[in-house]
Design a protein around this motif. Structure first.
Motif, PDB file in Angstrom:
ATOM      1  N   SER A  20      43.355  28.345  31.212  1.00  0.00           N
ATOM      2  CA  SER A  20      42.242  29.278  31.197  1.00  0.00           C
ATOM      3  C   SER A  20      42.301  30.199  32.414  1.00  0.00           C
ATOM      4  O   SER A  20      42.602  29.763  33.518  1.00  0.00           O
ATOM      5  N   LYS A  21      41.995  31.469  32.195  1.00  0.00           N
ATOM      6  CA  LYS A  21      42.000  32.445  33.286  1.00  0.00           C
ATOM      7  C   LYS A  21      40.582  32.856  33.665  1.00  0.00           C
ATOM      8  O   LYS A  21      40.377  33.911  34.263  1.00  0.00           O
ATOM      9  N   ASP A  22      39.615  32.039  33.321  1.00  0.00           N
ATOM     10  CA  ASP A  22      38.234  32.324  33.675  1.00  0.00           C
ATOM     11  C   ASP A  22      38.055  32.058  35.162  1.00  0.00           C
ATOM     12  O   ASP A  22      38.230  30.935  35.619  1.00  0.00           O
ATOM     13  N   ARG A  23      37.714  33.085  35.929  1.00  0.00           N
ATOM     14  CA  ARG A  23      37.623  32.938  37.373  1.00  0.00           C
ATOM     15  C   ARG A  23      36.627  33.941  37.944  1.00  0.00           C
ATOM     16  O   ARG A  23      36.192  34.860  37.256  1.00  0.00           O
ATOM     17  N   VAL A  24      36.289  33.753  39.195  1.00  0.00           N
ATOM     18  CA  VAL A  24      35.418  34.691  39.902  1.00  0.00           C
ATOM     19  C   VAL A  24      36.029  34.980  41.269  1.00  0.00           C
ATOM     20  O   VAL A  24      36.845  34.209  41.773  1.00  0.00           O
ATOM     21  N   THR A  25      35.628  36.098  41.862  1.00  0.00           N
ATOM     22  CA  THR A  25      35.980  36.419  43.238  1.00  0.00           C
ATOM     23  C   THR A  25      34.691  36.594  44.015  1.00  0.00           C
ATOM     24  O   THR A  25      33.758  37.242  43.541  1.00  0.00           O
ATOM     25  N   LEU A  26      34.641  36.009  45.197  1.00  0.00           N
ATOM     26  CA  LEU A  26      33.427  36.052  46.012  1.00  0.00           C
ATOM     27  C   LEU A  26      33.727  36.742  47.340  1.00  0.00           C
ATOM     28  O   LEU A  26      34.659  36.366  48.047  1.00  0.00           O
ATOM     29  N   LEU A  27      32.933  37.755  47.678  1.00  0.00           N
ATOM     30  CA  LEU A  27      33.058  38.446  48.953  1.00  0.00           C
ATOM     31  C   LEU A  27      31.897  38.021  49.845  1.00  0.00           C
ATOM     32  O   LEU A  27      30.741  38.123  49.458  1.00  0.00           O
ATOM     33  N   MET A  28      32.219  37.524  51.049  1.00  0.00           N
ATOM     34  CA  MET A  28      31.195  36.997  51.944  1.00  0.00           C
ATOM     35  C   MET A  28      31.169  37.780  53.251  1.00  0.00           C
ATOM     36  O   MET A  28      32.189  38.339  53.677  1.00  0.00           O
ATOM     37  N   CYS A  29      29.999  37.787  53.902  1.00  0.00           N
ATOM     38  CA  CYS A  29      29.839  38.514  55.165  1.00  0.00           C
ATOM     39  C   CYS A  29      28.766  37.824  56.000  1.00  0.00           C
ATOM     40  O   CYS A  29      27.680  37.524  55.500  1.00  0.00           O
ATOM     41  N   SER A  30      29.069  37.582  57.280  1.00  0.00           N
ATOM     42  CA  SER A  30      28.147  36.882  58.175  1.00  0.00           C
ATOM     43  C   SER A  30      28.041  37.615  59.502  1.00  0.00           C
ATOM     44  O   SER A  30      28.978  38.302  59.923  1.00  0.00           O
ATOM     45  N   ASN A  31      26.907  37.455  60.190  1.00  0.00           N
ATOM     46  CA  ASN A  31      26.807  38.015  61.543  1.00  0.00           C
ATOM     47  C   ASN A  31      27.303  36.999  62.564  1.00  0.00           C
ATOM     48  O   ASN A  31      27.517  35.817  62.256  1.00  0.00           O
ATOM     49  N   ALA A  32      27.499  37.442  63.793  1.00  0.00           N
ATOM     50  CA  ALA A  32      28.099  36.593  64.822  1.00  0.00           C
ATOM     51  C   ALA A  32      27.147  35.523  65.338  1.00  0.00           C
ATOM     52  O   ALA A  32      27.577  34.439  65.740  1.00  0.00           O
ATOM     53  N   SER A  33      25.841  35.802  65.340  1.00  0.00           N
ATOM     54  CA  SER A  33      24.890  34.810  65.852  1.00  0.00           C
ATOM     55  C   SER A  33      24.737  33.637  64.892  1.00  0.00           C
ATOM     56  O   SER A  33      24.273  32.564  65.290  1.00  0.00           O
ATOM     57  N   GLY A  34      25.112  33.841  63.625  1.00  0.00           N
ATOM     58  CA  GLY A  34      25.085  32.741  62.665  1.00  0.00           C
ATOM     59  C   GLY A  34      23.761  32.542  61.957  1.00  0.00           C
ATOM     60  O   GLY A  34      23.613  31.583  61.209  1.00  0.00           O
ATOM     61  N   ASP A  35      22.805  33.451  62.175  1.00  0.00           N
ATOM     62  CA  ASP A  35      21.497  33.264  61.545  1.00  0.00           C
ATOM     63  C   ASP A  35      21.308  34.139  60.311  1.00  0.00           C
ATOM     64  O   ASP A  35      20.229  34.172  59.720  1.00  0.00           O
TER      65      ASP A  35
END
Length: 207
Positions: A20-35
């Motif tokens: 099966s080729k069912d898949r997703v791509t996830l793009l993530m982004c965080s700040n440096a302080s971690g909050d």
């Protein structure tokens, strides 16, 4: 997302078997302080899957996008940047009583456009071939997320087996893209601020 694809033994030996080729791509982004983590972009192969019929996608915990190969393209990245990143970061800074001045650090992935411009946001790219060494997401954030997601997805299967008396293959057939989104949201919320902050130490030790 997990690098392995799990299939049942009887499917593997079935005539005409094709993975099966069912898949997703996830793009993530965080700040440096971690909050703070910006709402991630999830790219799926279908814009309107059956499991999300009549659902308001703007209320999802992910920024919903789609193309045939479930890849992040330059056009999708621009839409996420303008429609999700910019307004959400501006709102976060207002809540913190901070000026709307942002440094966005990107790697040199082909989907990251070189012509992004915003008067309040400075965009800088990591040097070539340094992503694995410097990029905060690659220093533990993605790995932590994957661990959380795999654990939660396997727990989802176990709950189905216990509660509804079915085998693993039957349970997986009930797993939808909406279940995937819910597990992604829970897995991201489980990441601790100290984990997010600690992953910036190679590129910004003073943080």
């Amino acid at each position: 997302m997990p690098k392995r694809t799990y299939i049942s033994k009887d499917e593997k030996v079935a005539p005409g078997f094709k993975v099966s080729k069912d898949r997703v791509t996830l793009l993530m982004c965080s700040n440096a302080s971690g909050d703070y983590m910006v709402k991630p972009m999830l790219v799926y192969k279908s814009l309107n899957p059956r499991a999300m019929k009549n659902l308001n996608k703007s209320n999802l915990p992910v920024y919903w996008a789609a193309n045939r190969k479930a890849w992040v393209t330059t056009e999708l990245f621009k839409k996420w940047f303008l429609n999700c990143f910019v307004p959400s970061v501006e709102n976060y800074l207002k809540q913190k009583n901070l000026d709307f001045k942002v440094l966005l650090i990107l790697d040199n992935a082909p989907s990251h456009p070189q012509d992004l411009n915003h008067r309040n946001i400075k965009i800088t790219f990591l040097p070539p071939n340094t992503t694995a060494l410097l990029q905060p997401l690659d220093q533990g954030i993605i790995a932590t997320f994957k661990t959380n997601y795999i654990r939660r997805s396997l727990q989802w299967i176990l709950n189905k087996i216990d509660d509804e008396s079915m085998d693993v293959k039957e349970a997986w057939k009930l797993f939808t893209i909406l279940d995937c989104i819910n597990l992604i949201n829970s897995s991201i919320r489980e990441i601790k601020p100290m984990t997010l902050n600690g992953c910036w130490r190679k590129i910004w030790p003073e943080s």
